[in-house]
Design a protein around this motif. Structure first.
Motif, PDB file in Angstrom:
ATOM      1  N   GLY A 115     -11.347 101.806 128.970  1.00  0.00           N
ATOM      2  CA  GLY A 115     -10.192 101.224 128.272  1.00  0.00           C
ATOM      3  C   GLY A 115      -8.899 101.944 128.634  1.00  0.00           C
ATOM      4  N   GLU A 116      -8.972 103.273 128.659  1.00  0.00           N
ATOM      5  CA  GLU A 116      -7.793 104.077 128.990  1.00  0.00           C
ATOM      6  C   GLU A 116      -7.325 103.773 130.417  1.00  0.00           C
ATOM      7  N   SER A 117      -8.291 103.518 131.301  1.00  0.00           N
ATOM      8  CA  SER A 117      -7.921 103.247 132.698  1.00  0.00           C
ATOM      9  C   SER A 117      -7.158 101.928 132.834  1.00  0.00           C
ATOM     10  N   VAL A 118      -7.458 100.982 131.930  1.00  0.00           N
ATOM     11  CA  VAL A 118      -6.733  99.706 131.953  1.00  0.00           C
ATOM     12  C   VAL A 118      -5.292  99.938 131.487  1.00  0.00           C
ATOM     13  N   ALA A 119      -5.135 100.816 130.501  1.00  0.00           N
ATOM     14  CA  ALA A 119      -3.791 101.096 129.975  1.00  0.00           C
ATOM     15  C   ALA A 119      -2.982 102.004 130.905  1.00  0.00           C
ATOM     16  N   SER A 146     -21.225 104.932 139.992  1.00  0.00           N
ATOM     17  CA  SER A 146     -21.673 104.272 138.762  1.00  0.00           C
ATOM     18  C   SER A 146     -22.178 102.865 139.048  1.00  0.00           C
ATOM     19  N   ALA A 147     -23.088 102.401 138.218  1.00  0.00           N
ATOM     20  CA  ALA A 147     -23.578 101.022 138.305  1.00  0.00           C
ATOM     21  C   ALA A 147     -22.459 100.029 138.014  1.00  0.00           C
ATOM     22  N   THR A 148     -21.352 100.541 137.541  1.00  0.00           N
ATOM     23  CA  THR A 148     -20.200  99.677 137.277  1.00  0.00           C
ATOM     24  C   THR A 148     -19.766  98.951 138.565  1.00  0.00           C
ATOM     25  N   VAL A 149     -20.090  99.530 139.731  1.00  0.00           N
ATOM     26  CA  VAL A 149     -19.679  98.896 140.995  1.00  0.00           C
ATOM     27  C   VAL A 149     -20.396  97.559 141.224  1.00  0.00           C
ATOM     28  N   TYR A 150     -21.493  97.321 140.515  1.00  0.00           N
ATOM     29  CA  TYR A 150     -22.222  96.048 140.685  1.00  0.00           C
ATOM     30  C   TYR A 150     -21.638  94.916 139.840  1.00  0.00           C
ATOM     31  N   GLY A 151     -20.831  95.279 138.818  1.00  0.00           N
ATOM     32  CA  GLY A 151     -20.275  94.260 137.930  1.00  0.00           C
ATOM     33  C   GLY A 151     -21.381  93.433 137.296  1.00  0.00           C
ATOM     34  N   THR A 180     -13.836  95.517 137.317  1.00  0.00           N
ATOM     35  CA  THR A 180     -13.072  94.903 136.231  1.00  0.00           C
ATOM     36  C   THR A 180     -12.118  95.905 135.580  1.00  0.00           C
ATOM     37  N   SER A 181     -12.148  97.144 136.041  1.00  0.00           N
ATOM     38  CA  SER A 181     -11.202  98.125 135.476  1.00  0.00           C
ATOM     39  C   SER A 181     -10.768  99.075 136.581  1.00  0.00           C
ATOM     40  N   PRO A 182      -9.598  99.688 136.408  1.00  0.00           N
ATOM     41  CA  PRO A 182      -9.180 100.719 137.374  1.00  0.00           C
ATOM     42  C   PRO A 182     -10.214 101.834 137.480  1.00  0.00           C
ATOM     43  N   TYR A 183     -10.854 102.194 136.365  1.00  0.00           N
ATOM     44  CA  TYR A 183     -11.905 103.221 136.430  1.00  0.00           C
ATOM     45  C   TYR A 183     -12.991 102.778 137.424  1.00  0.00           C
ATOM     46  N   GLY A 184     -13.483 101.570 137.245  1.00  0.00           N
ATOM     47  CA  GLY A 184     -14.540 101.063 138.121  1.00  0.00           C
ATOM     48  C   GLY A 184     -14.066 101.001 139.564  1.00  0.00           C
ATOM     49  N   ASN A 185     -12.826 100.610 139.714  1.00  0.00           N
ATOM     50  CA  ASN A 185     -12.227 100.530 141.044  1.00  0.00           C
ATOM     51  C   ASN A 185     -12.207 101.888 141.730  1.00  0.00           C
ATOM     52  N   THR A 186     -11.935 102.949 140.958  1.00  0.00           N
ATOM     53  CA  THR A 186     -11.902 104.272 141.590  1.00  0.00           C
ATOM     54  C   THR A 186     -13.294 104.659 142.085  1.00  0.00           C
ATOM     55  N   GLU A 213     -16.411 105.695 146.869  1.00  0.00           N
ATOM     56  CA  GLU A 213     -17.591 105.457 147.718  1.00  0.00           C
ATOM     57  C   GLU A 213     -17.131 105.141 149.147  1.00  0.00           C
ATOM     58  N   ASP A 214     -16.137 104.276 149.249  1.00  0.00           N
ATOM     59  CA  ASP A 214     -15.658 103.865 150.578  1.00  0.00           C
ATOM     60  C   ASP A 214     -14.978 105.018 151.314  1.00  0.00           C
ATOM     61  N   ILE A 215     -14.240 105.812 150.569  1.00  0.00           N
ATOM     62  CA  ILE A 215     -13.579 106.974 151.172  1.00  0.00           C
ATOM     63  C   ILE A 215     -14.637 107.917 151.752  1.00  0.00           C
ATOM     64  N   LEU A 216     -15.703 108.123 150.996  1.00  0.00           N
ATOM     65  CA  LEU A 216     -16.770 109.011 151.469  1.00  0.00           C
ATOM     66  C   LEU A 216     -17.449 108.402 152.711  1.00  0.00           C
ATOM     67  N   ARG A 217     -17.772 107.123 152.631  1.00  0.00           N
ATOM     68  CA  ARG A 217     -18.420 106.446 153.767  1.00  0.00           C
ATOM     69  C   ARG A 217     -17.579 106.570 155.037  1.00  0.00           C
ATOM     70  N   ASP A 218     -16.298 106.284 154.913  1.00  0.00           N
ATOM     71  CA  ASP A 218     -15.419 106.316 156.094  1.00  0.00           C
ATOM     72  C   ASP A 218     -15.226 107.734 156.620  1.00  0.00           C
ATOM     73  N   THR A 219     -15.187 108.691 155.707  1.00  0.00           N
ATOM     74  CA  THR A 219     -15.010 110.089 156.120  1.00  0.00           C
ATOM     75  C   THR A 219     -16.241 110.570 156.876  1.00  0.00           C
TER      76      THR A 219
END
Ligand code: UD1
Length: 341
Positions: A90-94, A127-132, A149-155, A160-166
């Protein structure tokens, strides 16, 4: 010589349990934490459980590149487990900018410092949040990630992508992302556990705080979902089991057993449990009555998600072991121990 693991966010809920299990497995641990969402309760608990008074502790913010770099100058780090992040949906949305800055910059700094010090094995706490709201259940690591669905989930997705690409671009960096389902419970010693600040967002801390009388009544968010009893289904994973998955993943990296430079594992039990079932089990195992009511659905909740854990079982040689009853008893013992402090 024992290998050394840096645990960023090591004074927090998951980080403290992981630190305990790393020591138990014979690793040395360096803890970094800026104490933005915890006090010294868990770190002191870790010292008591492990009998180690001398755990190197850096009170630093991983968003401070110079401080992270200094840590890598001073310590020989063989692997990093990165937990240091904000986690309230919730805080991440705000406050999206605060979330993107904190969660992304801290991880970039860890990777950059690791790279500049000859490379490292990096475990990212995802987090499993990445599966939506996944179409097919249970979800495997190949299940497509959906837009968060949230900035938290987005991070989580972005890191994950940053790690993969690195990993792809840096021969000296290997990476594993662990996608947790719903971590709950506490260490059997009741010396470490979850310490939510303010009103808990998550189910189990809300349950234990209601049982102890800190909260008046638990709201079950929705009982009209298309599930057997109408409440949402989740995969609740015991915190000690979850911590052991980290040890298995770190050993895999340090022992050179990875099949690819970047790997992903689901960390859950593989069993869906409904909110109502969880509440009933809590009452039964702890022999108490919980004050609860049915309330409207919570916006943003998915109906059901649970893990296919085959990959973690087979590749990490890890499996969830504690029963939901043991876990819920440990959560209650922890809440009661706090009341005595
Ligand atoms: C939440 C986050 C998720 C994050 C995870 C970290 C959301 C939408 N998702 O997962 O991104 O990775 O925490 O642990 O916030 N419930 C109640 N009453 C309550 C609290 C929760 O009925 O007071 C229900 C929820 O509707 C849900 C279940 O309990 O069905 C679990 O909720 P929670 O513990 O908040 O976890 P998630 O929502 O699954």
């Amino acid at each position: 010589m024992a290998k050394t693991v840096l645990v960023s966010g090591g004074a927090g809920y998951i980080g403290s349990h992981v630190t305990v299990e790393l020591f138990a497995a014979g690793y040395e641990v360096v803890v970094a934490d800026n104490m933005s969402n915890c006090d010294l309760t868990c770190f002191n608990g870790v010292k008591k459980i492990t009998g180690r008074e001398d755990i190197p502790f850096y009170e630093i913010d991983c968003c401070d590149y110079a401080a992270v770099n200094r840590l890598f100058d001073e310590q020989k780090i063989d692997a990093v487990i990165h937990f240091a992040a904000f986690k309230a949906v919730g805080e991440s949305v705000a406050e999206p900018l605060m979330y993107y800055r904190n969660n992304l910059v801290s991880f970039l700094n860890i990777l950059e410092a690791a790279k500049n010090h000859g490379g490292c094995n990096v475990l990212f706490s995802s987090s499993a949040t990445v599966y939506g709201e996944a179409e097919n259940l249970p979800v495997t690591e190949k299940t497509p990630r959906l837009p968060a669905t949230s900035p938290y989930g987005n991070t989580k997705t972005m890191c994950e992508d940053i790690l993969r690409d690195t990993v792809r671009a840096t021969e000296t960096i290997k990476g594993i992302a662990l996608r947790y389902f719903n971590p709950i419970g506490a260490h059997p010693s009741a010396l470490i556990g979850e310490l939510p600040r303010g009103v808990p967002n998550n189910l189990v801390p809300f349950i234990t705080q209601t049982a102890i009388g800190k909260r008046e009544c638990l709201s079950i968010f929705g009982n009209d979902y298309p599930t057997e009893d109408g409440t949402c289904l989740r995969d609740y994973i015991d915190i000690v089991d979850l911590a052991k998955a980290h040890v298995a993943a770190v050993s895999r990296m340090l022992d050179g057993r990875m099949k690819e430079g970047y790997e992903i594992f689901n960390v859950g039990t593989g069993r869906p449990v409904s909110v109502q079932e969880l509440v009933d089990a809590f009452e039964k195992v702890n022999d108490l009555k919980l004050n609860y009511k049915i309330a409207p659905r919570r916006p943003g909740d998915v109906v059901a998600i649970w893990a296919d854990t085959t990959l973690a079982n087979e590749e990490l040689g890890w499996k969830a072991e504690r029963t939901i009853e043991e876990t819920l008893a440990s959560a209650w013992a922890w809440e009661k121990s706090l009341a005595g402090k």
